[in-house]
Motif scaffolding. Structure first.
Motif, PDB file in Angstrom:
ATOM      1  N   TRP A 297       0.839  -1.205   0.000  1.00 51.00           N
ATOM      2  CA  TRP A 297       0.000   0.000   0.000  1.00 51.00           C
ATOM      3  C   TRP A 297       0.873   1.254   0.000  1.00 51.00           C
ATOM      4  O   TRP A 297       0.601   2.209  -0.727  1.00 51.00           O
ATOM      5  N   ARG A 298       1.929   1.242   0.821  1.00 48.01           N
ATOM      6  CA  ARG A 298       2.741   2.442   0.979  1.00 48.01           C
ATOM      7  C   ARG A 298       3.616   2.732  -0.242  1.00 48.01           C
ATOM      8  O   ARG A 298       4.082   3.857  -0.421  1.00 48.01           O
TER       9      ARG A 298
ATOM     10  N   ARG B  43       2.349   2.172  -3.285  1.00 48.66           N
ATOM     11  CA  ARG B  43       1.331   2.365  -4.322  1.00 48.66           C
ATOM     12  C   ARG B  43       1.083   1.115  -5.156  1.00 48.66           C
ATOM     13  O   ARG B  43       0.472   1.192  -6.224  1.00 48.66           O
TER      14      ARG B  43
ATOM     15  N   PRO C 253       0.744   7.867   1.936  1.00 46.41           N
ATOM     16  CA  PRO C 253       0.025   6.770   2.608  1.00 46.41           C
ATOM     17  C   PRO C 253      -0.361   7.120   4.051  1.00 46.41           C
ATOM     18  O   PRO C 253       0.034   6.462   5.012  1.00 46.41           O
TER      19      PRO C 253
END
Length: 716
Positions: free
Chosen positions: A666-667, A669, A709
């Motif tokens: 997630w962090r 992308r 994020p």
């Protein structure tokens, strides 16, 4: 330190009188003996005995294990040893011994044996066997150098056989000892009445012959020997002084002395026994063992003397034992008399007065100090008094030790009880009046200073605890007021007990919410760790209430908890007329926001990075996200505590691993991979399911390049 009045002084005196009278009363007379035991042990441990055993006026000839294992004694009955005993006694006498005492009794002779031997009893064939032995006894007795022993008893008197009695012309003395009610020998009788005449015991007789005097009665009524007034706390009994714990008495193996006679080394006997009092007795591991005042320190069966003919046994190292061979009790008594070194004990009046005085001192301390301080004072004063008693005991004066120590401890307990029931009622009223409104530590300060609480605060590093029941308003609408109050009281009581047991302080209740702090009012370096422990226990307790409590049945209650650590102002905050002990700072606000942030992640407990850092490696964590809470621009990382370190379950570990993988994707992308990682645990983990939904949305609609994020929460 509290003030004391006349009533307190009277109470202290009465308590000391009662405690002193009880602990010096006859039913507790064993305490006097216990004092001797403890003093003997302390003196031996702290001071020791630096006298050379060679200077002892008393020596022991021991019929020991070596004797039993050495020819010609090995395997032969002791009745056949008399010839050799006579030879050794003659050599000891020729060596210059002042007197020889027997702590062994031969109640029968081999000449009297009825054991069949051929066509006649064994005794018939052994006629004349003891002749040399009896001649030796007669010669030594006539020269005043021999005393045989006997045991006086109304039931079973034990004496040497008739031939020995005639040989020594009844020159026999009692070997009886004085045994206390706890079966410990601490004193030695001085005489026994035989045919209405006082006859000295063995030890007194030996000492009298060594000193060239006779025991008599002094004008004061005490027994006197060669100008020495023998101290007698117990009538007609000498208190034994085991100054050297038995190691001050040289001990010679009878087997080695018999071999020395064979060797013809007269000089050895002169060096070993010239001018000595000699006691012949057994020193075995299984026979004639006595408990004495050395039972706590451990005593020794003498110090091995020089050897003459036989090599020393391989295992000559001695170990301290709670019991000693009986011959060393008589040796100690004789040495005490010769050296004027018997223990002087205080009489009953003096012991009682000293005990009462010490109890009064402790009672006064307990009246002035808090119970904990009084206990410390008792320990210090008792240790100081014990040092004084040991110093006195070095000089053979036995001051009472256990009686004052126990009486003062009882006085302390009674004084604390008196204060609780009578003297401290006002203090308890004050504590009770403020207990529901102020922290206990604040009340302690108020009571100690005698001042009422006032406004003021200080900066402290604390951990804030916020909890709130999820969706409770809608549940409360379905309940009657009585049901609601019952449920809330049970819930808040259970949670408060857990918080306080982990050194937390409940600041306030706001409906179904709890605001608590760790690290104040009482300082607690581990406040963050204790707060996390409390949160985990509260979560477990709510599950237990849902399952087992009738008030919670069917409600399915859940709560959210937020924790944050940092600097805060704590103290009495409010108006001049009304205030509370509470806390204020941004640390408090963040903890409140974290409690509400749980609903965005489906978690029950959310903890800030500041708190995680302060807990060290005490817990297993799952990093949830980086968030920006309402009213605060700076992002903070938040975590969920899973369990104590090493106590997390397999499912928790699996879910945390998948979640960490998804959060990492997630962090950077990589939302598609994040979706895959989160969905691995989404079926059993609500946080993973919610994050998977967020990742799926961004995978379909990628955010702009300036995206970070950080989850900005818009609500509380």
């Amino acid at each position: 330190m509290r003030r004391i009045g006349r009533r307190d002084i009277v109470a202290a005196i009465l308590i000391a009188l009662v405690a002193g009278a009880v602990f010096t009363s006859p039913p507790l007379g064993t305490l006097q003996g216990l004092s001797l035991d403890i003093l003997t042990a302390l003196r031996g441990k702290l001071v020791g005995d630096h006298r050379d055993p060679a200077t002892s006026p008393v020596v022991v000839v021991a019929i020991d294990g070596e004797t039993y294992d050495t020819p010609p004694f090995k395997g032969s009955p002791t009745q056949t040893w008399t010839r050799e005993i006579g030879r050794v006694l003659g050599s000891i006498s020729d060596g210059g011994a002042k007197v020889i005492g027997f702590d062994v009794i031969f109640p029968s002779s081999i000449e009297q044996s009825q054991i069949p031997f051929g066509d006649a009893p064994l005794g018939t064939r052994m006629r004349g066997f003891d002749r040399d032995y009896l001649i030796a006894l007669r010669q030594l007795s006539d020269n005043g150098k021999l005393v045989l022993g006997e045991i006086l008893s109304n039931d079973h008197q034990e004496r040497p056989d008739r031939a020995q009695q005639l040989a020594v012309r009844n020159n026999i003395r009692a070997l009886n000892v004085h045994t206390d009610t706890d079966d410990v020998i601490r004193r030695m009788p001085l005489s026994f009445s035989i045919d209405s005449k006082p006859v000295p015991t063995m030890a007194v007789e030996l000492a009298a012959r060594a000193l060239g005097g006779k025991p008599g009665i002094a004008p004061s009524g005490t027994t006197e020997l060669s100008g020495y007034a023998i101290p007698t706390a117990v009538p007609n009994a000498l208190t034994l002084n085991f100054r050297g714990l038995g190691r001050d008495v040289p001990t010679f193996s009878f087997a080695d002395l018999r071999a020395c006679v064979e060797k013809g080394d007269r000089d050895f006997f002169r060096r070993a026994f010239d001018g000595k009092v000699v006691l012949l007795g057994t020193a075995l591991n299984f026979e004639d063992r006595k408990l004495t005042s050395m039972r706590l320190s451990g005593g020794y069966d003498g110090t091995p003397g020089p050897r003459c003919a036989l090599p020393a046994p391989a295992s000559t190292a001695q170990k301290a034992r709670s019991d000693v061979a009986g011959v060393f009790v008589h040796a100690t008594a004789a040495r005490n008399l010769i050296e004027h070194d018997a223990v002087t004990e205080l009489g009953f009046p003096a012991r009682t007065i000293l005990t009462i005085a010490f109890a009064a001192i402790i009672a006064c301390a307990a009246c002035v100090l808090a119970p904990g301080g009084a206990v410390i004072a008792w320990i210090i004063l008792t240790a100081a008094y014990a040092a004084v008693t040991v110093g006195a005991f070095v000089h053979a004066l036995a001051l009472p030790l256990t009686e004052p120590a126990l009486a003062s401890l009882a006085a302390l307990a009674m004084m604390v009880g008196y204060r609780f029931v009578l003297a401290d009622r006002d203090e308890r009223f004050l504590r009770k009046s403020f207990a529901f409104y102020l922290a206990p530590e604040v009340i302690d300060t108020m009571v100690t200073s005698g001042k009422m609480p006032a406004l003021g605060g200080e900066m402290r590093n604390v951990t804030m605890f916020f909890s709130d029941l999820s969706g409770f308003s809608s549940i409360a609408e379905t309940m009657t007021p009585g049901e609601l109050v019952t449920l809330m009281n049970e819930y808040l009581s259970a949670m408060t007990d857990i918080i306080e047991s982990h050194r937390g302080y409940v600041d306030k209740y706001i409906g179904d919410s709890i605001v608590a702090m760790f690290g104040a009012p009482a300082d607690d370096p581990a406040h963050a760790r204790n707060a996390v422990h409390a949160a985990l226990k509260c979560h477990e307790k709510l599950a237990e209430l849902n399952a087992c409590s009738a008030a919670f049945a069917g409600r399915g209650l859940s709560h959210r908890i937020g924790l944050n650590s940092g600097e805060a102002v704590v103290g009495n905050i409010g108006s001049r007329r009304r205030f509370n002990y509470t806390v204020m700072s941004d640390t408090v606000n963040v903890a409140s926001r974290l409690e509400g942030a749980n609903k965005y992640y489906g978690t029950a407990i959310m903890v800030s990075e500041a708190t995680v850092t302060q807990t060290g490696d005490s817990f297993a964590w799952r990093e949830l996200d980086a968030i920006r809470v309402l009213g605060r621009g700076e992002a903070i990382k938040v975590f969920e505590p899973l369990a104590d370190k090493g106590a997390e379950s397999v499912d928790q570990t699996k879910a945390a691993t998948a979640y960490a993988e998804g959060l990492a994707c997630w962090r950077v992308r990589d939302f598609a991979k994040a979706v895959e990682a989160f969905e691995d645990a989404a079926a059993s983990d609500l946080a993973s399911a919610l994050f998977a939904k967020r990742a799926r949305r961004l995978a379909a609609n990628p955010p702009p390049n300036e995206w970070t994020p950080v989850n900005t929460l818009e609500g509380k």
